[in-house]
Design a protein around this motif. Structure first.
Motif, PDB file in Angstrom:
ATOM      1  N   SER A 119       0.829  -1.207   0.000  1.00 37.55           N
ATOM      2  CA  SER A 119       0.000   0.000   0.000  1.00 37.55           C
ATOM      3  C   SER A 119       0.864   1.259   0.000  1.00 37.55           C
ATOM      4  N   SER A 120       1.910   1.264   0.820  1.00 37.09           N
ATOM      5  CA  SER A 120       2.787   2.449   0.871  1.00 37.09           C
ATOM      6  C   SER A 120       3.543   2.633  -0.441  1.00 37.09           C
ATOM      7  N   LEU A 121       4.053   1.533  -1.008  1.00 33.98           N
ATOM      8  CA  LEU A 121       4.746   1.618  -2.298  1.00 33.98           C
ATOM      9  C   LEU A 121       3.805   2.151  -3.385  1.00 33.98           C
ATOM     10  N   HIS A 122       2.597   1.623  -3.413  1.00 35.34           N
ATOM     11  CA  HIS A 122       1.618   1.999  -4.434  1.00 35.34           C
ATOM     12  C   HIS A 122       1.263   3.486  -4.350  1.00 35.34           C
ATOM     13  N   HIS A 123       0.906   3.942  -3.148  1.00 34.33           N
ATOM     14  CA  HIS A 123       0.471   5.343  -3.007  1.00 34.33           C
ATOM     15  C   HIS A 123       1.626   6.325  -3.176  1.00 34.33           C
ATOM     16  N   LEU A 124       2.817   5.955  -2.716  1.00 33.62           N
ATOM     17  CA  LEU A 124       3.968   6.834  -2.919  1.00 33.62           C
ATOM     18  C   LEU A 124       4.287   6.962  -4.406  1.00 33.62           C
TER      19      LEU A 124
ATOM     20  N   ILE B  89      -4.761  -9.740  -5.404  1.00 26.95           N
ATOM     21  CA  ILE B  89      -5.860  -8.810  -5.623  1.00 26.95           C
ATOM     22  C   ILE B  89      -5.400  -7.458  -6.166  1.00 26.95           C
ATOM     23  N   ASP B  90      -4.163  -7.076  -5.871  1.00 27.64           N
ATOM     24  CA  ASP B  90      -3.648  -5.762  -6.300  1.00 27.64           C
ATOM     25  C   ASP B  90      -2.724  -5.846  -7.515  1.00 27.64           C
ATOM     26  N   ARG B  91      -2.646  -7.017  -8.154  1.00 27.43           N
ATOM     27  CA  ARG B  91      -1.722  -7.153  -9.286  1.00 27.43           C
ATOM     28  C   ARG B  91      -2.096  -6.224 -10.441  1.00 27.43           C
ATOM     29  N   ALA B  92      -3.373  -6.106 -10.731  1.00 26.67           N
ATOM     30  CA  ALA B  92      -3.785  -5.256 -11.855  1.00 26.67           C
ATOM     31  C   ALA B  92      -3.368  -3.804 -11.628  1.00 26.67           C
ATOM     32  N   ALA B  93      -3.571  -3.308 -10.404  1.00 28.23           N
ATOM     33  CA  ALA B  93      -3.184  -1.920 -10.100  1.00 28.23           C
ATOM     34  C   ALA B  93      -1.677  -1.733 -10.236  1.00 28.23           C
ATOM     35  N   SER B  94      -0.903  -2.756  -9.792  1.00 19.61           N
ATOM     36  CA  SER B  94       0.557  -2.655  -9.886  1.00 19.61           C
ATOM     37  C   SER B  94       1.027  -2.658 -11.334  1.00 19.61           C
ATOM     38  N   LEU B  95       0.457  -3.540 -12.133  1.00 19.42           N
ATOM     39  CA  LEU B  95       0.800  -3.587 -13.554  1.00 19.42           C
ATOM     40  C   LEU B  95       0.510  -2.247 -14.225  1.00 19.42           C
ATOM     41  N   ASN B  96      -0.649  -1.687 -13.930  1.00 14.95           N
ATOM     42  CA  ASN B  96      -1.068  -0.436 -14.559  1.00 14.95           C
ATOM     43  C   ASN B  96      -0.162   0.728 -14.147  1.00 14.95           C
ATOM     44  N   ASN B  97       0.169   0.811 -12.844  1.00 11.47           N
ATOM     45  CA  ASN B  97       1.018   1.910 -12.379  1.00 11.47           C
ATOM     46  C   ASN B  97       2.395   1.877 -13.031  1.00 11.47           C
ATOM     47  N   LEU B  98       2.989   0.686 -13.069  1.00 11.19           N
ATOM     48  CA  LEU B  98       4.323   0.584 -13.669  1.00 11.19           C
ATOM     49  C   LEU B  98       4.263   0.881 -15.165  1.00 11.19           C
ATOM     50  N   ALA B  99       3.228   0.410 -15.837  1.00 10.57           N
ATOM     51  CA  ALA B  99       3.078   0.691 -17.266  1.00 10.57           C
ATOM     52  C   ALA B  99       2.957   2.194 -17.512  1.00 10.57           C
ATOM     53  N   CYS B 100       2.192   2.873 -16.680  1.00  9.66           N
ATOM     54  CA  CYS B 100       2.032   4.326 -16.832  1.00  9.66           C
ATOM     55  C   CYS B 100       3.363   5.048 -16.678  1.00  9.66           C
ATOM     56  N   SER B 101       4.139   4.657 -15.659  1.00 12.38           N
ATOM     57  CA  SER B 101       5.435   5.308 -15.428  1.00 12.38           C
ATOM     58  C   SER B 101       6.390   5.060 -16.585  1.00 12.38           C
ATOM     59  N   LEU B 102       6.412   3.836 -17.092  1.00  7.70           N
ATOM     60  CA  LEU B 102       7.298   3.522 -18.219  1.00  7.70           C
ATOM     61  C   LEU B 102       6.853   4.240 -19.489  1.00  7.70           C
ATOM     62  N   GLY B 103       5.535   4.328 -19.696  1.00  9.27           N
ATOM     63  CA  GLY B 103       5.035   5.054 -20.859  1.00  9.27           C
ATOM     64  C   GLY B 103       5.418   6.520 -20.805  1.00  9.27           C
ATOM     65  N   THR B 104       5.335   7.105 -19.615  1.00  2.00           N
ATOM     66  CA  THR B 104       5.727   8.513 -19.454  1.00  2.00           C
ATOM     67  C   THR B 104       7.219   8.683 -19.693  1.00  2.00           C
ATOM     68  N   ARG B 105       8.015   7.740 -19.189  1.00  2.00           N
ATOM     69  CA  ARG B 105       9.463   7.848 -19.377  1.00  2.00           C
ATOM     70  C   ARG B 105       9.831   7.703 -20.851  1.00  2.00           C
ATOM     71  N   PHE B 106       9.108   6.848 -21.564  1.00  2.00           N
ATOM     72  CA  PHE B 106       9.360   6.751 -23.008  1.00  2.00           C
ATOM     73  C   PHE B 106       9.096   8.085 -23.696  1.00  2.00           C
TER      74      PHE B 106
ATOM     75  N   THR C 217      -2.493  -6.217 -17.986  1.00  2.00           N
ATOM     76  CA  THR C 217      -3.522  -5.555 -17.180  1.00  2.00           C
ATOM     77  C   THR C 217      -4.887  -5.680 -17.836  1.00  2.00           C
ATOM     78  N   LEU C 218      -4.916  -5.539 -19.154  1.00  2.00           N
ATOM     79  CA  LEU C 218      -6.183  -5.609 -19.880  1.00  2.00           C
ATOM     80  C   LEU C 218      -6.819  -6.991 -19.748  1.00  2.00           C
ATOM     81  N   GLU C 219      -5.972  -8.023 -19.700  1.00  4.28           N
ATOM     82  CA  GLU C 219      -6.498  -9.380 -19.536  1.00  4.28           C
ATOM     83  C   GLU C 219      -7.207  -9.548 -18.190  1.00  4.28           C
ATOM     84  N   LEU C 220      -6.804  -8.734 -17.199  1.00  2.00           N
ATOM     85  CA  LEU C 220      -7.415  -8.808 -15.869  1.00  2.00           C
ATOM     86  C   LEU C 220      -8.645  -7.912 -15.744  1.00  2.00           C
ATOM     87  N   HIS C 221      -8.986  -7.216 -16.834  1.00  2.00           N
ATOM     88  CA  HIS C 221     -10.154  -6.329 -16.839  1.00  2.00           C
ATOM     89  C   HIS C 221     -11.037  -6.690 -18.034  1.00  2.00           C
ATOM     90  N   PRO C 222     -11.828  -7.727 -17.903  1.00  2.00           N
ATOM     91  CA  PRO C 222     -12.655  -8.171 -19.037  1.00  2.00           C
ATOM     92  C   PRO C 222     -13.738  -7.166 -19.393  1.00  2.00           C
TER      93      PRO C 222
END
Length: 611
Positions: free
Chosen positions: A149-154, A190-207, A226-231
Motif C-alpha cells: 500500500s505504501s509503495l503503491h500510493h507513494l 488482488i492488487d496485481r492489476a493496479a501494480s501492472l497499470n502503475n508501472l506501465a504508466c510510469s514507463l510510458g511517461t518515461r518513453f 492488465t487488460l487481460e485482468l479487466h474483461p
C-alpha cells in the motif's frame, strides 16, 4: 444500551463509538448512506466526550476522519475531505514516533491529501503526502503486509509531482517503486492489476521523455497483462484500452509496423463504444482515435483516413463548446486536417473553413498566452495560401501583420523567433513580387541575416537559410546592380553547397542558385569588358572597377556549367524542374561558345593571318 447510558454517564463515549463502528461496518457492506451519516454523527458525539488527554481521543479522531473520507468518495463534498485532513493531522499529533498507531496515521493522512490533490491540486499538500508516505514506508519494511500500500500510493504521488514539476528523479523513483510493488503482487494477487497499470504508466511517461524503446515495449506488455485482468464490462477497461492504444500508436510512429496501427485503431474503437454521447470521456476517445488515423495518414497517405479524421475532429468540436478548456486544441486539429485536404484537393472551401477556425483559435489566445505565437503562424499561413490562390492582396497584408505581431512576441532566445523571421520574410517576398518596393526588399535581407544568425552550423535549416539569403541578395543585385550583393550571395551558396551531400534535399537548388549567380557575375564582368573596349583605357579604369581579375569571367561560366550539369543529373525527364534546368544549361553553353568565338576572332589591329 445507548439509551441506558444517559448524558454524563461514564461509558457513554464508548457506547457511541461502538454503535458508530457497527453502522460504519454495515455501510461498507450495504453502501447505505444513511448508515454512514449516522456513524459520523455518533463519532462526533464520542469525540466531544473525549477531550485532549483522553486516551481514546485518537481512536475517535481517526474513525471520524475515515468516515468523512468515505462520504467524500460517495458524495464528492469537499468540506468532508477538508475536515478529514484536519482530523488526520490532529490524530497524527497524538501518535509520536514509536507509537503503535503512528504508521496508520501517517498512511491515512497521506492518502486523504493525495485524494484532495487529485481533485484540487495544491503542490504543498502533495509534498506533505509524499513526506508522510515515505515515513510510513520506513515503518513497513520487507515482509510487512501493508508495504505494498505504501509503495503503491507513494508511486502515485511521485507520478503526480513529476507531471506538475517535471522532476526526472520523481519519474525514476516511480519506476523503481512500481517494480518493487509489482514484485509483491504475484499472479492471482488482488492488487496485481493496479501494480501492472502503475508501472506501465510510469514507463510510458518515461518513453515520452527519453524515447527509449525498451520502456515502450515493456509498457505494452504490462498494459496487455492488465487488460487481460479487466474483461468486458469492467469499469477500468476504458482507460486501459486508451493507454494501450496510445503506446501502440507511439510504437507505430517510431517503427512503422502496420499491425500496431491496426490494433491501436481497434482498441480505440472499442474504447469509443464504451463512451456513449454525453459521456465525459467521449471527446478524449474521439480525439485519440483521430490522432492514430493522423499518424497512419502520414505513414501511408490514405485519404480515406483524412476524411474520417475530419469527421472525428468535427464531432469533438461539437462537444467542446465555447468556454471548454480543450476547445482551442479541437479548433487547431480540425483546421490542420482541412489544411491537408486543401493541399490535396485545392478546394477553396477547405481553406476558408481553416481560416475561420484559425481566427476562432486565435481569439482564445490573448497576448502572452503560450499558444498565441503558433496560432498567429497557422492563421497567417492559411491567409498566405488563400492570397496565392485568389490573388487577394488583402490576405497577404493581413498575414504580414500577424507575423509582425508574432515576431514582437518572440524576443532573442525565444524558440519561435527563427520561424517568425523566416515566415515573415517569405510573405514580404510575395509583397515585393507584387509591388517591387526597394524598402520591402531591404527588410527581407535584414530578416534573412537575422534568421541565418539563428541557424548556426549543424542547424537543420542552415542550408535553407543560406539559400534564401543568397536569393534575396541576388534579387537586390538585379534591382540595384550592387556587385557586393552578388559576391556575398556566391559565398553563401558555396557554403551551402559544402553542407549538401550528394543526396541532400537542398543540393539541387544550391547547385542551380550558385550556377545562376556565377552566370550573373559572368554577365556583369562581360559588360565591364564591353565598356572597357568602347572607352579609352584610362577612362574605363576611372569609371568602373572590376571586382576581381577579368580572367574570372571564364572560370565563373565554366563553374556555372559544371554546377548545372550536376543539377541535371539529380533530375529525370518528366520532373518539373528538368526542362528549366536543361534550358539554363543550354544558355550557359551558348554563352561559352559565343565568348570563345569572340576570343578567337582577330581584332582590326592584329597582323594579317598568313599561310
Amino acid at each position: 444500551m445507548l439509551q441506558r447510558r444517559r448524558r454524563g454517564n461514564r461509558g457513554r463515549d464508548t457506547a457511541l463509538s461502538e454503535l458508530a463502528e457497527a453502522l460504519y461496518d454495515r455501510y461498507r457492506k450495504e453502501h447505505k448512506i444513511a448508515d454512514l451519516n449516522e456513524a459520523i454523527s455518533l463519532h462526533r458525539a464520542a469525540a466531544g466526550l473525549r477531550p485532549l488527554g483522553n486516551p481514546k481521543r485518537y481512536s475517535s479522531l481517526r474513525a471520524l476522519a475515515l468516515c468523512l473520507s468515505d462520504r467524500y468518495q460517495d458524495r464528492g463534498e469537499l468540506a468532508d475531505l477538508k475536515e478529514a485532513v484536519t482530523l488526520g493531522r490532529a490524530a497524527l499529533q497524538l501518535c509520536p514516533p514509536g507509537h503503535p498507531d503512528r504508521c496508520k496515521s501517517l498512511n491515512d493522512l497521506a492518502c486523504d491529501l493525495g485524494i484532495k490533490f487529485e481533485k484540487h491540486p495544491d503542490i504543498g499538500e502533495l509534498e506533505e503526502a509524499i513526506k508522510l508516505h515515505r515515513a510510513a514506508l520506513v515503518l513497513r519494511p520487507s515482509g510487512n503486509p501493508h508495504r505494498f500500500s505504501s509503495l503503491h500510493h507513494l508511486t502515485c504521488c511521485l507520478t503526480h509531482r513529476h507531471a506538475m514539476l517535471g522532476r526526472p528523479t520523481d519519474l525514476e523513483q516511480a519506476v523503481l517503486l512500481g517494480r518493487a510493488a509489482l514484485e509483491l503482487c504475484p499472479p492471482g494477487h488482488i492488487d496485481r492489476a493496479a501494480s501492472l497499470n502503475n508501472l506501465a504508466c510510469s514507463l510510458g511517461t518515461r518513453f515520452e521523455k527519453h524515447a527509449d524503446m525498451r520502456d515502450l515495449e515493456e509498457a505494452v506488455q504490462l498494459y496487455r497483462a492488465t487488460l487481460e485482468l479487466h474483461p468486458s464490462g469492467h469499469r477500468q477497461r476504458f482507460s486501459l484500452l486508451q493507454n494501450l492504444a496510445r503506446c501502440l500508436r507511439h510504437r507505430y510512429q517510431s517503427q512503422g509496423l502496420v499491425a500496431d496501427s491496426e490494433e491501436a485503431l481497434l482498441l480505440g474503437g472499442e474504447a469509443l463504444e464504451l463512451c456513449l454521447p454525453g459521456d465525459p470521456d467521449r471527446a478524449a476517445s474521439l480525439n485519440n482515435l483521430a490522432s492514430t488515423l493522423e499518424i497512419r495518414l502520414e505513414k501511408q497517405g490514405d485519404m480515406c483516413d483524412l476524411e474520417e479524421m475530419i469527421e472525428l475532429y468535427r464531432a469533438v468540436l461539437e462537444i467542446r463548446p465555447s468556454g471548454h478548456p480543450d476547445r482551442f486544441q479541437s479548433l487547431q486539429s480540425l483546421a490542420r486536417c482541412l489544411r491537408v485536404r486543401y493541399g490535396n484537393r485545392s478546394e477553396v472551401a477547405d481553406l476558408e473553413e481553416a481560416i475561420m477556425l484559425g481566427r476562432a483559435a486565435l481569439e482564445l489566445c490573448p497576448p502572452q498566452h503560450p499558444n498565441r505565437v503558433p496560432s498567429l503562424h497557422c492563421l497567417s499561413g492559411d491567409l498566405r495560401e488563400r492570397s496565392e490562390k485568389l490573388a487577394d492582396v488583402r490576405d497577404l497584408e493581413e498575414a504580414i501583420e500577424l507575423l509582425r505581431a508574432a515576431l514582437e512576441l518572440c524576443p532573442s532566445g525565444h524558440p519561435h523567433r527563427f520561424l517568425s523571421l523566416e515566415t515573415l520574410a517569405r510573405c514580404l517576398r510575395a509583397r515585393y513580387g507584387n509591388q517591387g518596393m526597394v524598402s520591402v526588399l531591404e527588410e527581407i535581407v535584414v530578416l534573412g541575416r537575422a534568421a541565418l544568425e539563428l541557424s548556426p552550423p549543424g542547424h537543420p535549416r542552415r542550408v535553407a537559410s543560406l539559400n534564401l539569403l543568397a536569393y534575396d541578395l541576388r534579387t537586390r543585385f538585379e534591382k540595384q546592380a550592387n556587385v557586393r550583393d552578388l559576391e556575398e550571395a556566391i559565398e553563401l551558396l558555396r557554403t551551402a553547397l559544402e553542407l549538401c551531400s550528394s543526396d541532400h534535399p537542398h543540393r539541387l537548388i544550391s547547385l542551380q542558385n550558385l550556377a545562376f549567380c556565377l552566370f550573373a557575375r559572368y554577365g556583369q564582368q562581360g559588360g565591364a569588358a564591353d565598356l572597357k573596349e568602347a572607352t579609352p583605357l584610362d577612362g574605363a579604369v576611372r569609371t568602373y572597377s572590376l571586382p576581381e581579375h577579368p580572367d574570372r569571367r571564364a572560370a565563373d561560366l565554366d563553374e556555372a556549367i559544371a554546377l548545372e550539369q550536376q543539377a541535371l543529373q539529380l533530375l529525370t525527364p518528366g520532373d518539373s524542374d528538368y526542362d528549366t534546368c536543361q534550358q539554363r544549361l543550354t544558355d550557359y553553353l551558348e554563352a561559352k561558345t559565343k565568348d570563345s568565338s569572340q576570343d578567337a576572332t582577330p581584332s582590326s589591329d592584329a597582323p594579317p593571318v598568313t599561310c
